[in-house]
Design a protein around this motif. Structure first.
Motif, PDB file in Angstrom:
ATOM      1  N   PHE A 144      -3.649  10.947   5.551  1.00 54.05           N
ATOM      2  CA  PHE A 144      -3.676   9.530   5.175  1.00 54.05           C
ATOM      3  C   PHE A 144      -4.424   8.747   6.255  1.00 54.05           C
ATOM      4  CE2 PHE A 144       0.135  11.344   3.349  1.00 54.05           C
ATOM      5  CZ  PHE A 144       0.237  10.772   2.091  1.00 54.05           C
ATOM      6  N   CYS A 145      -5.418   7.967   5.859  1.00 54.33           N
ATOM      7  CA  CYS A 145      -6.044   7.021   6.772  1.00 54.33           C
ATOM      8  C   CYS A 145      -5.265   5.717   6.682  1.00 54.33           C
ATOM      9  CB  CYS A 145      -7.511   6.798   6.429  1.00 54.33           C
ATOM     10  SG  CYS A 145      -8.324   5.634   7.557  1.00 54.33           S
ATOM     11  N   LEU A 146      -4.740   5.248   7.797  1.00 53.66           N
ATOM     12  CA  LEU A 146      -3.824   4.113   7.799  1.00 53.66           C
ATOM     13  C   LEU A 146      -4.520   2.755   7.767  1.00 53.66           C
ATOM     14  CD1 LEU A 146      -1.166   5.323  10.394  1.00 53.66           C
ATOM     15  CD2 LEU A 146      -1.489   5.985   8.005  1.00 53.66           C
ATOM     16  N   ASN A 147      -5.831   2.738   7.893  1.00 56.36           N
ATOM     17  CA  ASN A 147      -6.555   1.456   7.947  1.00 56.36           C
ATOM     18  C   ASN A 147      -6.805   0.863   6.562  1.00 56.36           C
ATOM     19  OD1 ASN A 147      -7.688   3.232  10.438  1.00 56.36           O
ATOM     20  ND2 ASN A 147      -7.573   1.061  11.002  1.00 56.36           N
ATOM     21  N   LYS A 148      -5.780   0.870   5.698  1.00 54.90           N
ATOM     22  CA  LYS A 148      -5.932   0.288   4.365  1.00 54.90           C
ATOM     23  C   LYS A 148      -5.600  -1.197   4.364  1.00 54.90           C
ATOM     24  CE  LYS A 148      -1.377   2.087   3.023  1.00 54.90           C
ATOM     25  NZ  LYS A 148      -0.652   2.959   2.067  1.00 54.90           N
ATOM     26  N   PHE A 149      -5.232  -1.709   5.543  1.00 56.47           N
ATOM     27  CA  PHE A 149      -5.077  -3.148   5.768  1.00 56.47           C
ATOM     28  C   PHE A 149      -5.532  -3.412   7.202  1.00 56.47           C
ATOM     29  CE2 PHE A 149      -1.015  -0.927   6.199  1.00 56.47           C
ATOM     30  CZ  PHE A 149      -0.694  -1.165   7.521  1.00 56.47           C
ATOM     31  N   ALA A 150      -5.726  -4.675   7.551  1.00 54.99           N
ATOM     32  CA  ALA A 150      -6.154  -5.010   8.905  1.00 54.99           C
ATOM     33  C   ALA A 150      -5.077  -4.578   9.897  1.00 54.99           C
ATOM     34  CB  ALA A 150      -6.418  -6.496   9.021  1.00 54.99           C
ATOM     35  N   ILE A 151      -5.487  -3.882  10.949  1.00 54.25           N
ATOM     36  CA  ILE A 151      -4.572  -3.414  11.990  1.00 54.25           C
ATOM     37  C   ILE A 151      -5.066  -3.939  13.323  1.00 54.25           C
ATOM     38  CG2 ILE A 151      -3.741  -1.400  13.249  1.00 54.25           C
ATOM     39  CD1 ILE A 151      -3.677   0.145  10.681  1.00 54.25           C
ATOM     40  N   GLY A 152      -4.258  -4.759  13.973  1.00 54.68           N
ATOM     41  CA  GLY A 152      -4.691  -5.373  15.217  1.00 54.68           C
ATOM     42  C   GLY A 152      -5.941  -6.197  14.975  1.00 54.68           C
ATOM     43  N   ASP A 153      -6.965  -5.939  15.775  1.00 52.99           N
ATOM     44  CA  ASP A 153      -8.244  -6.655  15.626  1.00 52.99           C
ATOM     45  C   ASP A 153      -9.204  -5.932  14.692  1.00 52.99           C
ATOM     46  OD1 ASP A 153      -7.359  -8.562  17.453  1.00 52.99           O
ATOM     47  OD2 ASP A 153      -8.125  -7.422  19.173  1.00 52.99           O
ATOM     48  N   ILE A 154      -8.756  -4.824  14.100  1.00 55.92           N
ATOM     49  CA  ILE A 154      -9.622  -4.008  13.252  1.00 55.92           C
ATOM     50  C   ILE A 154      -9.460  -4.426  11.793  1.00 55.92           C
ATOM     51  CG2 ILE A 154     -10.260  -1.669  12.562  1.00 55.92           C
ATOM     52  CD1 ILE A 154     -10.667  -2.248  15.533  1.00 55.92           C
ATOM     53  N   GLU A 155     -10.561  -4.774  11.159  1.00 56.66           N
ATOM     54  CA  GLU A 155     -10.510  -5.123   9.745  1.00 56.66           C
ATOM     55  C   GLU A 155     -10.189  -3.893   8.896  1.00 56.66           C
ATOM     56  OE1 GLU A 155     -10.783  -8.157   8.332  1.00 56.66           O
ATOM     57  OE2 GLU A 155     -10.789  -8.935  10.390  1.00 56.66           O
ATOM     58  N   LYS A 156      -9.699  -4.137   7.694  1.00 55.74           N
ATOM     59  CA  LYS A 156      -9.420  -3.065   6.736  1.00 55.74           C
ATOM     60  C   LYS A 156     -10.664  -2.204   6.525  1.00 55.74           C
ATOM     61  CE  LYS A 156      -8.708  -2.653   1.730  1.00 55.74           C
ATOM     62  NZ  LYS A 156      -8.379  -3.412   0.489  1.00 55.74           N
ATOM     63  N   ILE A 157     -10.476  -0.885   6.510  1.00 52.27           N
ATOM     64  CA  ILE A 157     -11.552   0.042   6.157  1.00 52.27           C
ATOM     65  C   ILE A 157     -11.528   0.238   4.651  1.00 52.27           C
ATOM     66  CG2 ILE A 157     -12.437   2.399   6.417  1.00 52.27           C
ATOM     67  CD1 ILE A 157     -11.291   2.449   9.222  1.00 52.27           C
ATOM     68  N   GLN A 158     -12.672   0.086   4.013  1.00 57.44           N
ATOM     69  CA  GLN A 158     -12.734   0.180   2.560  1.00 57.44           C
ATOM     70  C   GLN A 158     -12.362   1.583   2.069  1.00 57.44           C
ATOM     71  OE1 GLN A 158     -13.149  -2.504   0.583  1.00 57.44           O
ATOM     72  NE2 GLN A 158     -13.124  -3.617   2.534  1.00 57.44           N
ATOM     73  N   GLN A 159     -11.915   1.639   0.820  1.00 62.78           N
ATOM     74  CA  GLN A 159     -11.330   2.866   0.284  1.00 62.78           C
ATOM     75  C   GLN A 159     -12.266   4.061   0.382  1.00 62.78           C
ATOM     76  OE1 GLN A 159      -9.964   2.562  -3.759  1.00 62.78           O
ATOM     77  NE2 GLN A 159      -9.003   4.559  -3.748  1.00 62.78           N
ATOM     78  N   HIS A 160     -13.541   3.891   0.019  1.00 65.58           N
ATOM     79  CA  HIS A 160     -14.453   5.047   0.016  1.00 65.58           C
ATOM     80  C   HIS A 160     -14.640   5.583   1.432  1.00 65.58           C
ATOM     81  CE1 HIS A 160     -17.294   1.849   1.155  1.00 65.58           C
ATOM     82  NE2 HIS A 160     -18.046   2.808   1.666  1.00 65.58           N
ATOM     83  N   ALA A 161     -14.642   4.688   2.430  1.00 64.46           N
ATOM     84  CA  ALA A 161     -14.786   5.121   3.825  1.00 64.46           C
ATOM     85  C   ALA A 161     -13.515   5.814   4.309  1.00 64.46           C
ATOM     86  CB  ALA A 161     -15.117   3.928   4.708  1.00 64.46           C
ATOM     87  N   ARG A 162     -12.364   5.308   3.888  1.00 66.85           N
ATOM     88  CA  ARG A 162     -11.100   5.965   4.252  1.00 66.85           C
ATOM     89  C   ARG A 162     -11.044   7.371   3.650  1.00 66.85           C
ATOM     90  NH1 ARG A 162      -8.670   1.270   2.250  1.00 66.85           N
ATOM     91  NH2 ARG A 162      -7.481   2.509   0.725  1.00 66.85           N
TER      92      ARG A 162
END
Length: 316
Positions: free
Chosen positions: A87-105
Motif C-alpha cells: 500500500f502506498c500511503l500518500n493517498k492524501f496530503a501527508i505533512g508538507d507532501i501533497e497527495k500522490i495521484q492514484q496512477h503514480a501510487r
C-alpha cells in the motif's frame, strides 16, 4: 518469516477541527511530544486502534532516497510462503507532501511488489506492507491500519444526553493511562460508563463508581452490552478509601441539576487523596480548586463542539 528489524514507527493522523487540541494532548501523552502535521515518527509502538485519531502505523524496515533502493531491499524479504500486498500511503496530503495521484501510487506499489519473492494477494493478504514519501525519503515496512473501535460503542442501551462522545472518551482514557501496564485507575463519577467502556476495551485496569444507583445500573448494562467486564459500584468519591495511580473525572453536570462549588471542591479534594494523577474534564474553570488541593496542572486542552467547550486538565 521476516527477519528484518523495525527501526521506528510512522503514524498517520486525522482529526476534526474542534478536536485538534485533544488530539495533540493525546499525542503528548502517548509519545511525550506532538507534531503540527498529520504524520508522527517515534520509537514507541502503539496499536493504531487505541487512538480515535491515528489512521495507520508503518513499522519501518528500510528507508531510502530512491524507489529502486526500496525495491532492491524488498528482494531480500523472506515471507516464508505468506501472501502480501503493498500500500502506498500518500493517498492524501501527508505533512508538507501533497497527495500522490492514484496512477503514480499504483506504479510505486507495483515496482515494490514485483521484487518481493512471494505470492501477492490484493484482497486478503497475510502480510501488508506500506510505503510512504515523507521528508524527501521513502519509508517502507509493515502496514497496520487503525480500526475505529469507538464507532462500535456509539449506540448504547443506556444513553445520557451530556455524556462525552466515544471519540473524546477514548482519547481521555489514553491521556490518563498512556501505558496501561501496572496502572490502577478509577472513574469515580462514571455516569453511564462512556469512559469505562473505552478504557476496558483497551484492556485498562479501571473501576467505576457513581453516587446515583440508576446511573450505576446503566453503566453496568452498557459494559456488559459490549462483552466487557468491569466493576462499577455505588458510592460517593469522598467515601472511597482505596488508592489509585490515576482518576478520570468528568465533573458532574446536567441541564436540571447544578452541582455546588462546595461539591466540586470536595470531589477534587477527594481525588487528591485517592489518586496520584487526575485527568479532569470540566465545563467550568477549576484551576484554583486544583491548585488549592495540592495538584499541579501539567498539561491541558479545550475540546469544542460548536459553541460548547470542555476543558481537559492533566493534574499531578
Amino acid at each position: 518469516m521476516l527477519k528484518q528489524q523495525v527501526s521506528s514507527y510512522l503514524y498517520t493522523y486525522a482529526w476534526q477541527n474542534d478536536e485538534e487540541e485533544l488530539c495533540k494532548l493525546e499525542m503528548r501523552a502517548l509519545f511525550s511530544f506532538d507534531v503540527a502535521s498529520n504524520i508522527l515518527q517515534s520509537p514507541r509502538k502503539i496499536e493504531p486502534s487505541r487512538s480515535p485519531f491515528i489512521r495507520s502505523r508503518l513499522d519501518v524496515l528500510y528507508e531510502a532516497n530512491e524507489i529502486s533502493e526500496i525495491a532492491h531491499f524488498a528482494r531480500s524479504l523472506d515471507l516464508d510462503g505468506a501472501t502480501f500486498k503493498v500500500f502506498c500511503l500518500n493517498k492524501f496530503a501527508i505533512g508538507d507532501i501533497e497527495k500522490i495521484q492514484q496512477h503514480a501510487r499504483q506504479q510505486v506499489e507495483r515496482e515494490i511488489g514485483l521484487n518481493i519473492q512471494a505470492e501477492p494477494d490484493l484482497y486478503n493478504p497475510e502480510i501488508a506492507f506500506g510505503i510512504v514519501w515523507h521528508k524527501e525519503r521513502w519509508y517502507f515496512g509493515y502496514y497496520v491500519e487503525g480500526e475505529a473501535v469507538w464507532l462500535k460503542h456509539q449506540q448504547k442501551p443506556e444513553m445520557y444526553s451530556t455524556a462525552l462522545s466515544t471519540r473524546v472518551a477514548r482519547a481521555i482514557a489514553n491521556i490518563a493511562i498512556p501505558d496501561p501496564a501496572s496502572v490502577k485507575a478509577i472513574d469515580p463519577c462514571c455516569g453511564i460508563g462512556t469512559v469505562l467502556v473505552e478504557a476496558l476495551s483497551m484492556n485498562m485496569n479501571i473501576v467505576g463508581r457513581d453516587i446515583n444507583p440508576l446511573v450505576v445500573k446503566g453503566a453496568r448494562t452498557n459494559i456488559a452490552h459490549f462483552g466487557l467486564h468491569g466493576d462499577v459500584q455505588k458510592g460517593d468519591i469522598t467515601q472511597n478509601t482505596d488508592s489509585y495511580d490515576v482518576a478520570i473525572i468528568d465533573m458532574p453536570y446536567n441541564l436540571f441539576t447544578h452541582i455546588s462549588t462546595d461539591s466540586q471542591f470536595a470531589i477534587i479534594k477527594a481525588a487528591r487523596r485517592i489518586a496520584t494523577k487526575v485527568v479532569l474534564v470540566t465545563i467550568e474553570t477549576m484551576d484554583d480548586f486544583v491548585n488549592e488541593v495540592g495538584f499541579t496542572i501539567i498539561d491541558r486542552c479545550v475540546v469544542k463542539k460548536g459553541t460548547f467547550e470542555r476543558q481537559v486538565l492533566v493534574c499531578e
